[in-house]
Scaffold this active site. Structure first.
Site, PDB file in Angstrom:
ATOM      1  N   LEU A 225     -26.586  64.777  74.839  1.00  0.00           N
ATOM      2  CA  LEU A 225     -27.252  66.031  75.192  1.00  0.00           C
ATOM      3  C   LEU A 225     -26.664  66.650  76.464  1.00  0.00           C
ATOM      4  O   LEU A 225     -26.577  65.992  77.499  1.00  0.00           O
ATOM      5  CB  LEU A 225     -28.753  65.780  75.377  1.00  0.00           C
ATOM      6  CG  LEU A 225     -29.621  67.012  75.681  1.00  0.00           C
ATOM      7  CD1 LEU A 225     -29.596  67.991  74.517  1.00  0.00           C
ATOM      8  CD2 LEU A 225     -31.049  66.593  76.007  1.00  0.00           C
ATOM      9  N   ASP A 226     -26.273  67.915  76.368  1.00  0.00           N
ATOM     10  CA  ASP A 226     -25.754  68.698  77.497  1.00  0.00           C
ATOM     11  C   ASP A 226     -24.560  68.029  78.169  1.00  0.00           C
ATOM     12  O   ASP A 226     -24.345  68.173  79.380  1.00  0.00           O
ATOM     13  CB  ASP A 226     -26.864  68.939  78.544  1.00  0.00           C
ATOM     14  CG  ASP A 226     -28.027  69.731  77.983  1.00  0.00           C
ATOM     15  OD1 ASP A 226     -27.798  70.551  77.079  1.00  0.00           O
ATOM     16  OD2 ASP A 226     -29.177  69.519  78.435  1.00  0.00           O
ATOM     17  N   ASP A 227     -23.752  67.307  77.396  1.00  0.00           N
ATOM     18  CA  ASP A 227     -22.622  66.578  77.973  1.00  0.00           C
ATOM     19  C   ASP A 227     -21.327  66.854  77.213  1.00  0.00           C
ATOM     20  O   ASP A 227     -20.359  66.120  77.370  1.00  0.00           O
ATOM     21  CB  ASP A 227     -22.922  65.072  77.979  1.00  0.00           C
ATOM     22  CG  ASP A 227     -21.972  64.296  78.876  1.00  0.00           C
ATOM     23  OD1 ASP A 227     -21.629  64.804  79.957  1.00  0.00           O
ATOM     24  OD2 ASP A 227     -21.553  63.177  78.490  1.00  0.00           O
TER      25      ASP A 227
END
Length: 282
Positions: A225-227
């Protein structure tokens, strides 16, 4: 728009590489409109993007691709040669917030983003009015059953033959299997300057830390997530007098600009993904 071919190359760095590509293009009379090179000494890899005037080449795209494949094999290239006249099909996914969706639709409608938008998918019916305004087919999906909902999303992406999926403030976590399927073909906008303040309520997190800069990050979607690999980031200076709500309001400018730039770079084949980072020939 001028018809061009975009030759994008990622390969081991080696002597004679640029000369071989230049020689090939010269033999076919290719007029190079734009050329970008980058050598990564740590990775020992070379990255290249050439934009070529399609009319300067006597053969068609298919023949040109076939001929270049021999050069590509010799130098162990990962490469693409895309025709600018073939627009990508872009699906927009949205939730309750509308500013990113509306901005992308406006830029597409005015010709700033060269693509097709065959569908909008949302988990809130309120997004339908914007789809209707721009005459884009709208699909509401109830996410009370997330497994079923994402299967519907997947089916729609296949039905519309989508090349790029854009999460325009779509506030649902994409399951791992779909992240892998859409690797390098799905873009998200996160409302913080990643890697700071990942996850939920980033503006509130930023407010609680008393930051002096807020931002937005356009990145590729991955199962982490969000990476995912970062494409574009925008920042804005704020002060101690700004509330969390002020940050939300001001941050929207960062979000729409970062997302629009990220989409444009992808549509124009300006991005090369290597491991968990990108090279952007902007």
């Amino acid at each position: 728009m001028q018809s061009t071919y975009r030759l994008v190359i990622d390969c081991p760095d080696q002597t004679g590489l640029v000369a071989a590509v230049s020689q090939f293009l010269s033999e076919y009379g290719a007029n190079i409109l734009e050329a970008s090179h980058h050598s990564d000494l740590q990775l020992n890899r070379f990255f290249m993007r050439h934009e070529i005037d399609a009319k300067s080449i006597a053969v068609d795209h298919e023949h040109f691709v076939s001929a270049f494949s021999k050069v590509a094999e010799r130098y162990e290239m990962r490469w693409t040669l895309n025709d600018s006249q073939k627009n990508m099909n872009v699906a927009l996914l949205a939730s309750r917030e509308s500013h990113c969706l509306i901005d992308v639709l406006h830029r597409w409608h005015t010709g700033e983003l060269q693509c097709n938008i065959p569908c909008i998918i949302a988990n809130h019916e309120t997004m339908r009015e914007y789809a209707d305004w721009y005459k884009v087919p709208f699909h509401f999906i109830d996410f009370s059953d997330k497994t079923k909902a994402f299967k519907e999303v997947e089916s729609l992406l296949e039905y519309y033959q989508i090349d790029l999926t854009v999460l325009a403030r779509f506030m649902q976590i994409v399951p791992n299997y779909l992240c892998h399927k859409l690797a390098g073909k799905a873009i998200n906008i996160h409302h913080s300057f990643l890697p700071s303040f990942a996850g939920a309520k980033p503006y509130q997190q930023a407010y609680e830390r008393g930051v002096k800069l807020i931002g937005a990050t356009c990145h590729y979607v991955t199962s982490d997530l969000d990476d995912g690999p970062i494409i574009e980031q925008e920042v804005l200076r704020i002060s101690h007098s700004d509330s969390a709500q002020d940050m939300v309001r001001k941050g929207k400018r960062c979000e729409v600009n970062a997302l629009a730039n990220g989409i444009r770079y992808h549509l124009q084949d300006r991005i090369i993904i290597h491991q968990n980072k990108t090279l952007v020939f902007a």
